[in-house]
Design an enzyme around this catalytic site. Sequence first.
Site, mmCIF file in Angstrom:
data_model
loop_
_atom_site.group_PDB
_atom_site.id
_atom_site.type_symbol
_atom_site.label_atom_id
_atom_site.label_comp_id
_atom_site.label_asym_id
_atom_site.label_seq_id
_atom_site.Cartn_x
_atom_site.Cartn_y
_atom_site.Cartn_z
ATOM 1 C CG HIS A 42 18.899 81.152 12.289
ATOM 2 N ND1 HIS A 42 17.962 81.521 11.337
ATOM 3 C CD2 HIS A 42 19.660 80.194 11.709
ATOM 4 C CE1 HIS A 42 18.160 80.823 10.241
ATOM 5 N NE2 HIS A 42 19.190 80.011 10.434
ATOM 6 C CB SER A 101 7.195 78.015 21.108
ATOM 7 O OG SER A 101 8.300 77.973 20.254
HETATM 8 C C1 GRF Z 1 12.044 79.369 15.659
HETATM 9 O O1 GRF Z 1 12.518 78.167 15.145
HETATM 10 C C2 GRF Z 1 13.070 80.462 15.519
HETATM 11 O O2 GRF Z 1 14.378 79.998 15.617
HETATM 12 C C3 GRF Z 1 12.823 80.945 14.116
HETATM 13 O O3 GRF Z 1 11.438 80.898 13.965
HETATM 14 C C4 GRF Z 1 10.893 79.929 14.848
HETATM 15 C C5 GRF Z 1 9.891 80.646 15.707
HETATM 16 O O4 GRF Z 1 9.197 79.788 16.555
HETATM 17 N N1 GRF Z 1 13.430 82.251 13.919
HETATM 18 P P1 GRF Z 1 8.228 80.400 17.663
HETATM 19 O O5 GRF Z 1 7.278 81.364 16.946
HETATM 20 O O6 GRF Z 1 9.053 81.097 18.688
HETATM 21 O O7 GRF Z 1 7.483 79.220 18.212
#
Ligand code: GRF
Length: 211
Positions: A113, A17
Site C-alpha cells: 500500500h 510494476s
Molecule cells: C501501487 O502503488 C500499490 O501500492 C497500490 O497500487 C499500485 C499498483 O501499482 N496498491 P502497480 O500495478 O504494481 O504498478
Amino acid sequence: MPSRTLSLGVLASGRGSNLQAILDAIAQGQLSATVVLVAGDREEAQAVQRARAAGIPTAVVSPKAFSTRDAYDAEIARILREAGAEVVVLAGYMQIVTNRLLHAFPQRVINIHPSLLPAFPGLHAQRQALAHGVKVSGCTAHFVDETVDSGAIILQAAVPVLEDDTETSLAERILAEEHRILPQALQLYADGRLSIQGRRVLIAPAAHALT
Ligand code: GRF
C-alpha cells in the site's frame, strides 16, 4: 526455518510494476520464489500482459460474472490453490478481498500500500498525503485481514514529501520503495523469519552462515 522457494500467486488489476519488481528480484536471485499464477480482474491489466510476456500462467476472472463477492473469491481461491500458490500477493489489486479468500490462505495474503499505514488507507493514498500536508509518506507491506489496509505490518519505507510534489511525483518516489520492500517482505516470509503476535509482525534475526 530454512529458506525455501515460495510459490506465489499474484492478484493484480493494473500496471503491474510491483509484479515486475517481484519477477526481477527472483531473476536476480534476491527472492527465492516462483510466481505460479497471475490472476487479474480485467483482460486489459498490464500486469496480465507482463506475466504472459514472462511465460507465467495467467487467469482473468471478471467479478461481473459472479453474483456475490463471496462466489467471486471462492473462484479466485480455487484457481490459486489449483496453481499451487502458497502465499497470495495483492500487487495493485483493486478488489476488496473477502473472508472466503482470507480463510483459504490464512495469514498468507500480503498487500503493498502506498502510504505509511495506518495513515491514508484506501484509494488515492498519495492524494490524501498531499491534502494533509504531511512531510513524510511512504509505503507498507502488510498481511491482509478483513478490514481494508489494516493488517499486521511487515515492512515500511518512508520517503520525503517535497513542496513541489504532485500526486504523480510523490507516487513515483513511493513506488521505487514499494519495489524494494515488497520482494524483501516476501523473502522474509520465505526465510521463515516472520511471526505474527497480535497486531505485530516480529522479524527473527537472519541465520548466520557458518564459516
Ligand atoms: C501501487 O502503488 C500499490 O501500492 C497500490 O497500487 C499500485 C499498483 O501499482 N496498491 P502497480 O500495478 O504494481 O504498478
